[in-house]
Design an enzyme around this catalytic site. Structure first.
Site, PDB file in Angstrom:
ATOM      1  N   LYS A   1     -11.849 -53.052 -18.685  1.00 20.86           N
ATOM      2  CA  LYS A   1     -11.711 -52.666 -20.097  1.00 20.86           C
ATOM      3  C   LYS A   1     -10.440 -53.261 -20.703  1.00 20.86           C
ATOM      4  O   LYS A   1     -10.452 -53.785 -21.805  1.00 20.86           O
ATOM      5  CB  LYS A   1     -11.676 -51.130 -20.251  1.00 20.86           C
ATOM      6  CG  LYS A   1     -12.916 -50.431 -19.715  1.00 20.86           C
ATOM      7  CD  LYS A   1     -12.891 -48.933 -19.982  1.00 20.86           C
ATOM      8  CE  LYS A   1     -11.754 -48.173 -19.318  1.00 20.86           C
ATOM      9  NZ  LYS A   1     -11.830 -48.160 -17.837  1.00 20.86           N
TER      10      LYS A   1
ATOM     11  N   ARG B   1     -12.427 -39.941 -22.622  1.00 20.94           N
ATOM     12  CA  ARG B   1     -12.680 -39.813 -21.189  1.00 20.94           C
ATOM     13  C   ARG B   1     -13.284 -38.457 -20.826  1.00 20.94           C
ATOM     14  O   ARG B   1     -13.592 -38.229 -19.667  1.00 20.94           O
ATOM     15  CB  ARG B   1     -11.359 -39.958 -20.451  1.00 20.94           C
ATOM     16  CG  ARG B   1     -11.232 -41.241 -19.616  1.00 20.94           C
ATOM     17  CD  ARG B   1      -9.820 -41.272 -19.081  1.00 20.94           C
ATOM     18  NE  ARG B   1      -9.624 -42.152 -17.991  1.00 20.94           N
ATOM     19  CZ  ARG B   1      -8.991 -43.317 -18.065  1.00 20.94           C
ATOM     20  NH1 ARG B   1      -8.599 -43.776 -19.222  1.00 20.94           N
ATOM     21  NH2 ARG B   1      -8.766 -44.019 -16.981  1.00 20.94           N
TER      22      ARG B   1
ATOM     23  N   ARG C   1      -4.718 -55.366  -7.260  1.00 20.36           N
ATOM     24  CA  ARG C   1      -4.107 -55.545  -8.571  1.00 20.36           C
ATOM     25  C   ARG C   1      -2.578 -55.426  -8.482  1.00 20.36           C
ATOM     26  O   ARG C   1      -2.055 -54.631  -7.707  1.00 20.36           O
ATOM     27  CB  ARG C   1      -4.671 -54.478  -9.508  1.00 20.36           C
ATOM     28  CG  ARG C   1      -4.327 -54.662 -10.931  1.00 20.36           C
ATOM     29  CD  ARG C   1      -5.329 -54.010 -11.843  1.00 20.36           C
ATOM     30  NE  ARG C   1      -5.070 -52.606 -12.069  1.00 20.36           N
ATOM     31  CZ  ARG C   1      -5.643 -51.916 -13.063  1.00 20.36           C
ATOM     32  NH1 ARG C   1      -6.507 -52.496 -13.864  1.00 20.36           N
ATOM     33  NH2 ARG C   1      -5.364 -50.658 -13.226  1.00 20.36           N
TER      34      ARG C   1
ATOM     35  N   ARG D   1       0.646 -50.694  -8.981  1.00 18.52           N
ATOM     36  CA  ARG D   1       0.757 -49.490  -9.802  1.00 18.52           C
ATOM     37  C   ARG D   1       0.502 -48.273  -8.914  1.00 18.52           C
ATOM     38  O   ARG D   1      -0.393 -48.301  -8.082  1.00 18.52           O
ATOM     39  CB  ARG D   1      -0.321 -49.575 -10.902  1.00 18.52           C
ATOM     40  CG  ARG D   1       0.188 -49.309 -12.271  1.00 18.52           C
ATOM     41  CD  ARG D   1      -0.859 -49.678 -13.281  1.00 18.52           C
ATOM     42  NE  ARG D   1      -1.886 -48.660 -13.390  1.00 18.52           N
ATOM     43  CZ  ARG D   1      -2.858 -48.695 -14.310  1.00 18.52           C
ATOM     44  NH1 ARG D   1      -2.918 -49.683 -15.167  1.00 18.52           N
ATOM     45  NH2 ARG D   1      -3.757 -47.742 -14.366  1.00 18.52           N
TER      46      ARG D   1
ATOM     47  N   ARG E   1      -9.655 -41.223  -8.896  1.00 18.22           N
ATOM     48  CA  ARG E   1      -9.927 -41.640 -10.277  1.00 18.22           C
ATOM     49  C   ARG E   1     -11.435 -41.857 -10.481  1.00 18.22           C
ATOM     50  O   ARG E   1     -11.980 -41.534 -11.527  1.00 18.22           O
ATOM     51  CB  ARG E   1      -9.159 -42.927 -10.607  1.00 18.22           C
ATOM     52  CG  ARG E   1      -7.657 -42.673 -10.757  1.00 18.22           C
ATOM     53  CD  ARG E   1      -6.864 -43.969 -10.756  1.00 18.22           C
ATOM     54  NE  ARG E   1      -7.056 -44.776 -11.939  1.00 18.22           N
ATOM     55  CZ  ARG E   1      -6.693 -46.050 -12.031  1.00 18.22           C
ATOM     56  NH1 ARG E   1      -6.134 -46.658 -10.994  1.00 18.22           N
ATOM     57  NH2 ARG E   1      -6.890 -46.726 -13.138  1.00 18.22           N
TER      58      ARG E   1
END
Ligand code: AMP
Length: 228
Positions: free
Chosen positions: A17, A92, A130, A163, A174
């Protein structure tokens, strides 16, 4: 009455996204509104609320509807959102979607929903590979968006980090939060008659995905569609 468009980018964490919003922001000139980025800014401010947000984000859970709704309502009133805006990571929960529906309807903002579909195994591999610049927030992956110099930010030379919430055990939490609280939002938006499109979010270049989204949005808005 407000004729600016809104694009809701919907999909699980790691579905691309943020990458799509950044590409589209450049081509269609709409503001990129990421609740995750806004919350990270809040954490960086170091106040008490920021610390509470940090604890929730590190557990993989969701921050309160009240806080994110307030942030979004304030953000869409900013001048750079006057030509339209892209929502990344919001709504969300169904409670957030209800508030947003109300905001969009009272302002008659034409809205298109794009659901980025990506397999969960691909997501886990993507997020654990990532990296992020701790200074400017730029995101990199092992491919296809790897930095020119390994582990170094292309923009400001900072050493990249993982992160906190991209650690594998947090990614699993998540995805659970997505399944239980966020996936039902898509049904809510469909029931509320927003045009919703599924877009394949893996197996091709991000630019090709962005072109498909842009075409869908332009067609929908040109034919007078886009639920207001
Ligand atoms: P993101 O960068 O969109 O993946 O968001 C990172 C984290 O910020 C999420 O795992 C949540 O803890 C929090 N967050 C972001 N957007 C929202 C939202 N709309 N509602 C609740 N929590 C959010």
């Amino acid at each position: 009455m407000d004729s600016r468009p809104c694009l809701i980018l919907f999909g699980p964490p790691g579905s691309g996204k943020g990458t799509q919003a950044k590409l589209l922001r450049q081509t269609v000139g709409m503001a990129h509104i990421s609740t995750g980025d806004m919350l990270r800014e809040r954490i960086a401010s170091g106040d008490e609320l920021g610390q509470a947000v940090k604890d929730i984000m590190q557990s993989g859970g969701l921050v309160s509807d009240e806080l994110v709704n307030r942030l979004v309502e304030e953000r869409i009133a900013q001048p750079d959102a006057e030509k339209g805006f892209i929502l990344d990571g919001y709504p969300r929960t169904v409670a957030q979607a209800r508030l947003l529906d109300c905001l969009l309807r009272t302002r008659a903002i034409r809205t298109v929903v794009v659901h980025l579909k990506v397999d969960y195994n691909v997501i886990i591999a993507r997020l654990s590979g990532r990296r992020q610049c701790p200074n400017c927030g730029a995101l990199y992956s092992l491919s296809p968006n790897s930095p020119a110099v390994s582990e170094v930010c292309d923009y400001d030379g900072s050493r990249l980090i993982v992160r906190d919430d991209d650690r594998e055990e947090v990614v699993v939490e998540r995805l659970k939060a997505y399944d239980s609280q966020t996936a039902p939002v898509l049904e809510f938006l469909r029931q509320a008659s927003y045009p919703c499109f599924d877009v394949q979010g893996e197996g091709r270049a991000p630019q090709a995905i962005a072109r498909e989204i842009q075409n869908l949005m332009e067609q929908e808005l040109a034919t007078g569609g886009g639920r207001a």
